[in-house]
Design an enzyme around this catalytic site. Structure first.
Site, PDB file in Angstrom:
ATOM      1  N   SER A  19     -59.809 -18.478  32.597  1.00 36.54           N
ATOM      2  CA  SER A  19     -60.800 -19.813  32.575  1.00 36.54           C
ATOM      3  C   SER A  19     -60.150 -21.045  32.359  1.00 36.54           C
ATOM      4  CB  SER A  19     -62.004 -19.674  31.756  1.00 36.54           C
ATOM      5  OG  SER A  19     -61.402 -19.571  30.450  1.00 36.54           O
ATOM      6  N   GLY A  21     -55.887 -23.155  31.959  1.00 40.37           N
ATOM      7  CA  GLY A  21     -54.397 -23.322  31.672  1.00 40.37           C
ATOM      8  C   GLY A  21     -53.707 -22.503  32.421  1.00 40.37           C
ATOM      9  N   ILE A  22     -52.738 -21.766  31.980  1.00 38.50           N
ATOM     10  CA  ILE A  22     -51.886 -21.063  32.681  1.00 38.50           C
ATOM     11  C   ILE A  22     -52.541 -19.783  33.605  1.00 38.50           C
ATOM     12  CG2 ILE A  22     -49.729 -19.225  32.273  1.00 38.50           C
ATOM     13  CD1 ILE A  22     -48.849 -20.887  29.831  1.00 38.50           C
ATOM     14  N   TYR A 157     -50.808 -19.177  14.773  1.00 39.72           N
ATOM     15  CA  TYR A 157     -50.399 -18.731  16.216  1.00 39.72           C
ATOM     16  C   TYR A 157     -49.102 -18.375  16.188  1.00 39.72           C
ATOM     17  CZ  TYR A 157     -50.002 -20.313  20.997  1.00 39.72           C
ATOM     18  OH  TYR A 157     -49.283 -20.201  22.409  1.00 39.72           O
TER      19      TYR A 157
END
Length: 335
Positions: A19, A21-22, A157
């Protein structure tokens, strides 16, 4: 065993985190090259908007699912198989993030990042491997420079991307041992101008900022789709391989660089109008949903010479040889 992957115009490609970005950048390129594409995300409104934008008719579908829940992701895969008869490439791209000093971030937030980034990739890889073992294809996991080089204020992350690297390596080895016709690739982007920063939760005193260099999401998308046609083990974007090798061979130097240069860059000093981000729930009213690009304020690089050279070694060698011959010829004429 040599693996043979279909050309993109014969493939069905599944993209989680589709949905923004990349994921969006990869979907657009894949559709342009004739692939059928299935997008998976929590954000129903953004997915529907992207599907309409792609204007590819029956070649694009979307499924709403939280990749951190195996049952939801398996249901999404089943819907793709029912619609398209199967899939050839599965891209584990979904990701979430929280910024803050280790002790300032709640356990709940750390766990949410791990649930999406690691367990989402684990579930996706398991589901994809079960489907692809008898028919062949590729599994492409999106790691990061942080798969090796941890960033300050980004503990969960970085930890999740370290874990994704280990998972990808083990999956590849087991499939190779079984002689399954499945390519397993880890793509390792450096900082990329996507809405991830807008969607991240933030516990720092100011808005976080990516340390440069920062690349456009299309650079990563091109690398992903090349790996979908040409089996590769690892794909580094930009200076990712250099920094990874530096971390492995001179860790104290990298520690100093992180303290002296990286940490001050991340703490931007700018106000953050969206501290909650979209860590725990998707919200199309917030910035970035449905868009490939973020709001990085600095220079965004549109090409990675290293990535192109590593993915097209024959063409690169030929170009360098031609350039050398041209220079040699000019020097001879002048002489």
């Amino acid at each position: 065993m040599k693996l043979h992957l279909k050309p993109l115009n014969q493939q069905v490609i599944v993209i989680t985190g589709g949905s923004s970005g990349i994921g969006v950048a990869t979907a657009r390129m894949a559709v342009e090259q004739g692939a059928r594409v299935a997008l998976i995300s929590r954000n129903e409104e953004a997915l529907a908007q992207i599907e309409q934008q792609l204007s590819a008719g029956e070649r694009v579908m979307h499924v709403v699912a939280d990749v951190g829940e195996r049952e939801q992701l398996q249901h999404a895969a089943d819907q793709v198989i029912e619609r398209f008869g199967g899939f050839d490439t599965w891209i584990n791209n979904a990701g979430s993030s929280v910024w803050g000093r280790l002790g300032d971030v709640s356990d709940e937030d750390h766990q949410r990042v791990m649930q999406t980034n690691f367990w989402g990739t684990f579930y996706g890889s398991s589901i994809a491997a079960a489907h692809l073992r008898p028919r062949g294809g590729s599994i492409i996991n999106i790691g990061s420079l942080e798969s090796v080089v941890a960033l300050p204020f980004h503990a969960s992350y970085s930890a999740s991307k370290h874990a994704v690297k280990a998972l990808t390596d083990v999956l590849r080895l087991e499939l190779e041992q079984d002689r399954a016709p499945v390519s397993v690739t880890l793509v390792r982007p450096v900082a990329t101008d996507t809405p991830l920063m807008d969607h991240s939760k933030n516990e720092l005193e100011s808005a976080p900022n990516f340390p440069p260099p920062v690349y456009a999401p299309e650079v990563v998308a091109q690398a992903i789709l090349h790996a979908a046609e040409h089996p590769q083990r690892d794909v580094y974007i930009g200076n990712g391989k250099l920094l990874s090798r530096l971390e492995q061979n001179a860790p104290r130097l990298v520690d100093w660089l992180r303290r002296r240069f990286i940490a001050p860059t991340i703490v931007s000093g700018r106000p953050d109008a969206n501290r909650r981000g979209q860590l725990h729930e998707a919200d199309s009213s917030q910035g970035g949903a449905g868009h490939a690009h973020g709001a990085y304020p600095g220079v965004v690089l549109q090409h990675s010479l290293y990535t192109r050279a590593s993915q097209h070694p024959v063409a690169t060698t030929a170009a360098l040889a031609l350039g050398a011959l041209t220079v040699f010829s000019l020097l001879r004429r002048r002489g």
